[in-house]
Design a protein around this motif. Structure first.
Motif, PDB file in Angstrom:
ATOM      1  N   ASN A  20      27.687  57.177  48.311  1.00 25.67           N
ATOM      2  CA  ASN A  20      28.128  58.156  47.290  1.00 25.67           C
ATOM      3  C   ASN A  20      29.199  57.889  46.657  1.00 25.67           C
ATOM      4  OD1 ASN A  20      26.269  60.150  48.497  1.00 25.67           O
ATOM      5  ND2 ASN A  20      27.669  60.829  50.123  1.00 25.67           N
ATOM      6  N   GLN A  21      30.027  56.880  46.863  1.00 25.72           N
ATOM      7  CA  GLN A  21      31.154  56.396  46.167  1.00 25.72           C
ATOM      8  C   GLN A  21      30.834  55.095  45.238  1.00 25.72           C
ATOM      9  OE1 GLN A  21      34.378  55.430  48.794  1.00 25.72           O
ATOM     10  NE2 GLN A  21      34.236  57.560  49.808  1.00 25.72           N
ATOM     11  N   HIS A  22      29.782  54.388  45.751  1.00 27.14           N
ATOM     12  CA  HIS A  22      29.617  53.008  44.903  1.00 27.14           C
ATOM     13  C   HIS A  22      28.253  53.039  44.570  1.00 27.14           C
ATOM     14  CE1 HIS A  22      33.801  52.186  45.957  1.00 27.14           C
ATOM     15  NE2 HIS A  22      33.447  52.358  47.206  1.00 27.14           N
ATOM     16  N   LYS A  23      27.330  53.746  45.008  1.00 25.73           N
ATOM     17  CA  LYS A  23      25.845  53.628  44.518  1.00 25.73           C
ATOM     18  C   LYS A  23      25.453  52.344  45.061  1.00 25.73           C
ATOM     19  CE  LYS A  23      25.298  57.758  42.871  1.00 25.73           C
ATOM     20  NZ  LYS A  23      25.613  58.586  43.903  1.00 25.73           N
ATOM     21  N   ALA A  24      25.980  51.883  46.335  1.00 21.06           N
ATOM     22  CA  ALA A  24      25.575  50.452  46.679  1.00 21.06           C
ATOM     23  C   ALA A  24      25.647  50.151  48.329  1.00 21.06           C
ATOM     24  CB  ALA A  24      26.762  49.414  46.420  1.00 21.06           C
ATOM     25  N   VAL A  25      24.999  49.110  48.914  1.00 23.77           N
ATOM     26  CA  VAL A  25      24.998  49.144  50.351  1.00 23.77           C
ATOM     27  C   VAL A  25      25.945  47.832  50.576  1.00 23.77           C
ATOM     28  CG1 VAL A  25      22.728  49.720  50.345  1.00 23.77           C
ATOM     29  CG2 VAL A  25      22.997  47.426  49.764  1.00 23.77           C
ATOM     30  N   SER A  26      26.133  47.491  51.834  1.00 28.07           N
ATOM     31  CA  SER A  26      27.061  46.638  52.318  1.00 28.07           C
ATOM     32  C   SER A  26      26.300  45.287  52.301  1.00 28.07           C
ATOM     33  CB  SER A  26      27.719  46.964  53.593  1.00 28.07           C
ATOM     34  OG  SER A  26      26.697  47.027  54.624  1.00 28.07           O
ATOM     35  N   SER A  27      26.926  44.144  52.274  1.00 24.64           N
ATOM     36  CA  SER A  27      26.313  42.950  52.258  1.00 24.64           C
ATOM     37  C   SER A  27      25.723  42.764  53.716  1.00 24.64           C
ATOM     38  CB  SER A  27      27.156  41.847  51.993  1.00 24.64           C
ATOM     39  OG  SER A  27      28.414  41.684  53.067  1.00 24.64           O
ATOM     40  N   THR A  28      26.178  43.132  54.767  1.00 26.08           N
ATOM     41  CA  THR A  28      25.571  43.156  55.985  1.00 26.08           C
ATOM     42  C   THR A  28      24.167  43.788  56.027  1.00 26.08           C
ATOM     43  OG1 THR A  28      27.849  43.219  56.911  1.00 26.08           O
ATOM     44  CG2 THR A  28      26.008  43.676  58.672  1.00 26.08           C
ATOM     45  N   MET A  29      24.273  45.254  55.320  1.00 23.80           N
ATOM     46  CA  MET A  29      22.852  45.989  55.301  1.00 23.80           C
ATOM     47  C   MET A  29      21.971  45.367  54.752  1.00 23.80           C
ATOM     48  SD  MET A  29      22.884  48.765  57.337  1.00 23.80           S
ATOM     49  CE  MET A  29      21.831  49.789  56.661  1.00 23.80           C
ATOM     50  N   LYS A  30      22.325  44.482  53.566  1.00 23.22           N
ATOM     51  CA  LYS A  30      21.447  43.719  52.687  1.00 23.22           C
ATOM     52  C   LYS A  30      20.819  42.534  53.226  1.00 23.22           C
ATOM     53  CE  LYS A  30      20.540  43.166  47.926  1.00 23.22           C
ATOM     54  NZ  LYS A  30      21.215  43.469  46.372  1.00 23.22           N
ATOM     55  N   LYS A  31      21.955  41.815  54.249  1.00 21.80           N
ATOM     56  CA  LYS A  31      21.329  40.627  54.965  1.00 21.80           C
ATOM     57  C   LYS A  31      20.438  41.157  55.935  1.00 21.80           C
ATOM     58  CE  LYS A  31      25.497  38.010  54.079  1.00 21.80           C
ATOM     59  NZ  LYS A  31      26.873  37.696  54.567  1.00 21.80           N
ATOM     60  N   ARG A  32      20.811  42.049  56.530  1.00 18.72           N
ATOM     61  CA  ARG A  32      19.788  42.499  57.839  1.00 18.72           C
ATOM     62  C   ARG A  32      18.363  42.940  57.239  1.00 18.72           C
ATOM     63  NH1 ARG A  32      22.565  47.241  60.633  1.00 18.72           N
ATOM     64  NH2 ARG A  32      23.851  45.528  61.401  1.00 18.72           N
ATOM     65  N   GLY A  33      18.568  43.825  56.032  1.00 18.04           N
ATOM     66  CA  GLY A  33      17.356  44.125  55.499  1.00 18.04           C
ATOM     67  C   GLY A  33      16.381  42.927  54.908  1.00 18.04           C
ATOM     68  N   TYR A  34      16.909  41.915  54.497  1.00 19.30           N
ATOM     69  CA  TYR A  34      16.256  40.728  54.008  1.00 19.30           C
ATOM     70  C   TYR A  34      15.266  39.960  55.344  1.00 19.30           C
ATOM     71  CZ  TYR A  34      18.166  40.205  49.312  1.00 19.30           C
ATOM     72  OH  TYR A  34      18.622  40.393  48.027  1.00 19.30           O
ATOM     73  N   VAL A  35      16.259  40.030  56.275  1.00 22.05           N
ATOM     74  CA  VAL A  35      15.672  39.380  57.669  1.00 22.05           C
ATOM     75  C   VAL A  35      14.552  40.403  58.169  1.00 22.05           C
ATOM     76  CG1 VAL A  35      16.032  39.055  60.217  1.00 22.05           C
ATOM     77  CG2 VAL A  35      17.849  38.093  58.161  1.00 22.05           C
ATOM     78  N   LEU A  36      14.636  41.685  58.194  1.00 24.78           N
ATOM     79  CA  LEU A  36      13.726  42.557  58.573  1.00 24.78           C
ATOM     80  C   LEU A  36      12.566  42.537  57.707  1.00 24.78           C
ATOM     81  CD1 LEU A  36      15.796  45.147  60.128  1.00 24.78           C
ATOM     82  CD2 LEU A  36      14.790  43.423  61.524  1.00 24.78           C
ATOM     83  N   LEU A  37      12.737  42.508  56.420  1.00 23.71           N
ATOM     84  CA  LEU A  37      11.783  42.326  55.563  1.00 23.71           C
ATOM     85  C   LEU A  37      10.826  41.304  55.661  1.00 23.71           C
ATOM     86  CD1 LEU A  37      13.231  43.630  52.101  1.00 23.71           C
ATOM     87  CD2 LEU A  37      11.120  44.495  53.127  1.00 23.71           C
ATOM     88  N   ALA A  38      11.446  39.985  55.872  1.00 26.21           N
ATOM     89  CA  ALA A  38      10.781  38.839  55.880  1.00 26.21           C
ATOM     90  C   ALA A  38      10.032  38.825  57.077  1.00 26.21           C
ATOM     91  CB  ALA A  38      11.722  37.710  55.724  1.00 26.21           C
ATOM     92  N   ALA A  39      10.636  39.131  58.315  1.00 26.28           N
ATOM     93  CA  ALA A  39      10.050  39.255  59.671  1.00 26.28           C
ATOM     94  C   ALA A  39       8.537  40.128  59.704  1.00 26.28           C
ATOM     95  CB  ALA A  39      10.937  39.648  60.828  1.00 26.28           C
TER      96      ALA A  39
END
Length: 126
Positions: A59-78
């Motif tokens: 809502n404030q930054h139209k962004a995700v945290s780096s932790t969420m992005k890293k987790r997303g990369y791992v789960l996408l790859a898996a």
């Protein structure tokens, strides 16, 4: 609105663990539904220690945290590798690679913003 908000909340929480299911849009939908139908759930979702920061960051930054992005990369790859192994035909695998490429492109483009209040000076999370 409570039913739609509840379903969106469930899908948002599942999206934390299932890479093809987006978390943030479902949490935003749940928040929008609850603001109109259930103040208690709206307050709860915004003050939840894990879900609230995701909503606030978007809502404030139209962004995700780096932790969420890293987790997303791992789960996408898996999930991609698992699906690639399970598919029996080369043309299905080709379709999967194309779909993964599009998904990865849009996911990679999401901006990152790490809230400063959650990180101590030495870099550890509170």
């Amino acid at each position: 609105m409570n039913a739609v908000g509840g379903l969106a909340l469930i899908l948002g929480v599942l999206g934390i663990f299932l890479p093809l299911l987006p978390t943030t849009p479902f949490l935003l939908l749940a928040s929008a539904c609850f603001i109109r139908s259930n103040e208690r759930f709206h307050y709860w979702i915004h003050h939840h220690p894990h879900l609230g920061p995701i909503i606030d960051n978007w809502n404030q930054h139209k962004a995700v945290s780096s932790t969420m992005k890293k987790r997303g990369y791992v789960l996408l790859a898996a999930s991609f590798l698992f699906s690639l192994v399970m598919l029996p035909h080369w043309w299905m695998k080709l379709g999967l690679v194309m779909g993964y490429s599009v998904l990865f492109f849009f996911f990679h483009r999401l901006p990152i913003h790490d809230p400063h209040g959650d990180v101590a000076e030495n870099g550890e999370n509170h």
